[in-house]
Each structure stands twice: as C-alpha cells, then as structure tokens.
Design a protein around this motif. Sequence first.
Motif, PDB file in Angstrom:
ATOM      1  N   GLU A 127       6.276  62.238   4.394  1.00 17.57           N
ATOM      2  CA  GLU A 127       7.430  61.410   4.055  1.00 17.57           C
ATOM      3  C   GLU A 127       7.761  61.517   2.572  1.00 17.57           C
ATOM      4  OE1 GLU A 127       6.517  57.551   5.734  1.00 17.57           O
ATOM      5  OE2 GLU A 127       7.487  58.102   7.628  1.00 17.57           O
ATOM      6  N   ARG A 128       6.740  61.631   1.723  1.00 17.10           N
ATOM      7  CA  ARG A 128       6.989  61.839   0.285  1.00 17.10           C
ATOM      8  C   ARG A 128       7.699  63.164   0.050  1.00 17.10           C
ATOM      9  NH1 ARG A 128       1.343  59.869  -1.558  1.00 17.10           N
ATOM     10  NH2 ARG A 128       0.885  61.840  -0.608  1.00 17.10           N
ATOM     11  N   GLY A 129       7.448  64.133   0.908  1.00 19.49           N
ATOM     12  CA  GLY A 129       8.111  65.430   0.803  1.00 19.49           C
ATOM     13  C   GLY A 129       9.504  65.445   1.408  1.00 19.49           C
ATOM     14  N   GLY A 130       9.941  64.312   1.953  1.00 18.87           N
ATOM     15  CA  GLY A 130      11.273  64.216   2.518  1.00 18.87           C
ATOM     16  C   GLY A 130      11.384  64.684   3.959  1.00 18.87           C
ATOM     17  N   TYR A 131      10.251  64.877   4.616  1.00 16.61           N
ATOM     18  CA  TYR A 131      10.257  65.334   6.001  1.00 16.61           C
ATOM     19  C   TYR A 131      10.448  64.173   6.965  1.00 16.61           C
ATOM     20  CZ  TYR A 131       8.013  69.465   3.929  1.00 16.61           C
ATOM     21  OH  TYR A 131       7.722  70.550   3.171  1.00 16.61           O
ATOM     22  N   THR A 132      10.976  64.472   8.137  1.00 15.89           N
ATOM     23  CA  THR A 132      11.039  63.504   9.228  1.00 15.89           C
ATOM     24  C   THR A 132       9.715  63.599   9.968  1.00 15.89           C
ATOM     25  OG1 THR A 132      13.423  63.800   9.440  1.00 15.89           O
ATOM     26  CG2 THR A 132      12.261  62.873  11.342  1.00 15.89           C
ATOM     27  N   VAL A 133       9.092  62.449  10.208  1.00 16.47           N
ATOM     28  CA  VAL A 133       7.760  62.442  10.814  1.00 16.47           C
ATOM     29  C   VAL A 133       7.784  61.683  12.140  1.00 16.47           C
ATOM     30  CG1 VAL A 133       5.346  61.801  10.499  1.00 16.47           C
ATOM     31  CG2 VAL A 133       6.696  62.530   8.524  1.00 16.47           C
ATOM     32  N   LEU A 134       7.236  62.343  13.167  1.00 17.88           N
ATOM     33  CA  LEU A 134       7.028  61.725  14.475  1.00 17.88           C
ATOM     34  C   LEU A 134       5.533  61.615  14.679  1.00 17.88           C
ATOM     35  CD1 LEU A 134       9.413  64.106  16.462  1.00 17.88           C
ATOM     36  CD2 LEU A 134       9.989  61.842  15.553  1.00 17.88           C
ATOM     37  N   ARG A 135       5.095  60.671  15.495  1.00 19.36           N
ATOM     38  CA  ARG A 135       3.660  60.547  15.753  1.00 19.36           C
ATOM     39  C   ARG A 135       3.385  60.356  17.225  1.00 19.36           C
ATOM     40  NH1 ARG A 135      -0.669  55.846  14.389  1.00 19.36           N
ATOM     41  NH2 ARG A 135      -2.457  56.913  15.293  1.00 19.36           N
ATOM     42  N   ALA A 136       2.351  61.043  17.674  1.00 15.59           N
ATOM     43  CA  ALA A 136       1.817  60.844  19.023  1.00 15.59           C
ATOM     44  C   ALA A 136       0.347  60.493  18.867  1.00 15.59           C
ATOM     45  CB  ALA A 136       1.978  62.113  19.849  1.00 15.59           C
TER      46      ALA A 136
END
Length: 122
Positions: A23-32
């Motif tokens: 998230e600090r890198g600006g990415y969209t993060v999903l979690r399973a």
Amino acid sequence: MSLTILIVENQDADAKLIRSVFERGGYTVLRARSAEEALALAVEKQPDVIVTDLDLPGMDGVTMTQMLHRKPETRTIPVIAVTAYPDYFPDTRASKTCFASYVVKPINTRSLAQTVASVCGK
C-alpha cells in the motif's frame, strides 16, 4: 498504472506487514486467508501478481499455485512464495518452476517490494 496484488496469508500479523509494504508503494491489495479463497479471488479479480504463504490451512500454497497454472484464466499470473521454512520449500523441479520467485520469513520488506517489482517488470 497500479498493480493489483493478491496476498494469501492466514496469519494476520504477516498479512498486515505485507499489505503495508504494498500500500505504501501505491499498489491495490487484496487478501485471501486460504488457498480456496485465493483461487476464487484470482479468477474474479485477475491480480497482477500473487504473494502466498506456503503453509496455509487446508490446501497448501504449492497445490494452490499448481491449480492456478492449470486454469486458462489464471495460468499467467506470477506467484511469489513466502515461507518460514526454506528447507521445506518444494525441492522438486515441477514445484519450483510454478513460482516466479520466493521470499524467506522473516520478511525483509525492501527485498519483498523489489522482488514483486522485478517479477512484474517494474
């Protein structure tokens, strides 16, 4: 263009650390939290890369990755393995080739970000 990263991790502390890096890198993060959940999310959301723990409840990360590579809609998604047990990392050529790379726990956040960037050609 922002990358979408699917994290497959059942341990909340590890997932939180990995999420914060991306998230600090600006990415969209999903979690399973499980391999089964990840398989469904991968088909639905088509992430750019998957970062998975190998030691998951139920289906392990190796089996999940092999299943992803058998499906036409997910076979090209690179998968990065995360493991606390590098000696346990699958020693068969077939298992190793299904991963784009792997990272050993405890996670070095800088090298994890660099590994993802390298695998995604960024």
